[in-house]
Design an enzyme around this catalytic site. Structure first.
Site, PDB file in Angstrom:
ATOM      1  NE  ARG A 149      45.229  40.708  47.344  1.00 14.22           N
ATOM      2  CZ  ARG A 149      43.963  41.365  47.290  1.00 14.22           C
ATOM      3  NH1 ARG A 149      44.017  42.823  47.417  1.00 14.22           N
ATOM      4  NH2 ARG A 149      42.808  40.577  47.484  1.00 14.22           N
ATOM      5  CB  CYS A 159      40.601  44.582  41.408  1.00 15.67           C
ATOM      6  SG  CYS A 159      39.084  45.115  41.687  1.00 15.67           S
TER       7      CYS A 159
END
Length: 293
Positions: free
Chosen positions: A188, A247
């Site tokens: 990701r 994040c």
């Protein structure tokens, strides 16, 4: 009693007198969050089926976030207002000076780390995450109970110290001294996959430290000295106070922050909107692939 401020193991928790500790179950399934009071998420259903005796339940969506603020560019899990968080503390029966223990499932204590950090943001330091989570408690043969726990409410009023613990969009973009650490999985971070947010990739210059690297195979945290060596290798000559964590939505980043604090590397901060907040403005730059070096 010596109060714990980062991690606590199941034996230490079991030895505490119930009157001296507030236990908070933070189990939450991002893929099955529920949609309202009558449709509770999997985490809350799991709590009602069995939890550590005396534990109250905290929802990531309604207690540890304020989803009504998503339209403000604050990410998928915007922080609650300090007034709302005070109401949660009051409902849980918190009183100043008592030990708080928060736990999650053994998948990394993600929401528990978020609660730990919110309490830090509120100036409350006598809080620890249960190492290994609920599974470690069960594996130790310790008792569980079912149903809801309702504690006697107590007045509570806390205030978030945003200046010390938070970084906003502008500061993140303009602070050349900061070291940005992204807690998402490597694929990701590199932008190879993006299952949730509309844009893949990472903030230019961010380093990648997947939160899962803080854990051993049994779901417990690595020893403090091992964590310290790993983070210091990532930071190089930078001080812990130069570090900003992020994040996808400001939840798993708290896991890296907890790991650094447990390792004695204190003073890092959180970019709470994280990737979902960053990409809410198309003018902000996006990087893909691995950072050089």
């Amino acid at each position: 009693m010596t109060l714990k401020t980062t991690l606590i193991d199941v034996k230490e928790l079991a030895a505490l007198a119930p009157a001296d500790v507030l236990i908070v179950d933070c189990r939450f399934d991002l893929m099955a969050p529920g949609s309202g009071e009558r449709d509770v998420g999997k985490g809350e259903r799991d709590y009602r089926e069995g939890h550590i005796p005396g534990a109250v339940y905290a929802s990531l969506d309604s207690d540890l976030s304020d989803l009504s603020r998503k339209s403000l560019g604050l990410g998928r899990h915007p922080l609650p207002l300090d007034t709302a968080f005070s109401e949660s503390l009051s409902r849980w029966g918190w009183r100043e000076g008592m030990q708080i223990v928060c736990y999650d499932a053994a998948n990394g204590s993600l929401a528990a780390a978020r609660l730990w950090w919110l309490l830090r943001l509120s100036g409350i330091r006598d809080v620890a995450v249960l190492d290994g989570g609920f599974q470690a408690w069960v594996a130790a043969g310790l008792p569980v109970e079912s149903g809801d726990v309702v504690r006697e409410p107590r007045p509570a009023s806390v205030y978030f110290d945003a200046e010390q613990y938070l970084v906003d969009h502008a500061t993140l973009r303009n602070d050349a001294q900061r070291v940005l650490i992204d807690a998402r999985a490597a694929a990701r971070y590199r932008g190879e996959v993006e299952p949730i947010d509309p844009v893949g990739g990472h903030v230019p210059g961010a380093l990648n430290r997947p939160f899962s690297e803080n854990l051993r195979e049994d779901g417990r945290f690595k020893p403090a000295d091992e964590l310290r060596a790993e983070f210091q290798a990532l930071l190089g000559a930078h001080a812990p106070s130069d570090v900003v964590h992020m994040c996808g939505s400001g939840v798993t980043a708290c896991h890296n922050l907890l790991a650094m604090e447990h390792a004695g590397l204190t003073g890092s901060r959180l970019y709470a909107p994280s990737w979902s907040g960053w990409v809410s403005d198309a003018s902000r730059p996006v990087a893909k692939g691995a950072e050089p070096g």
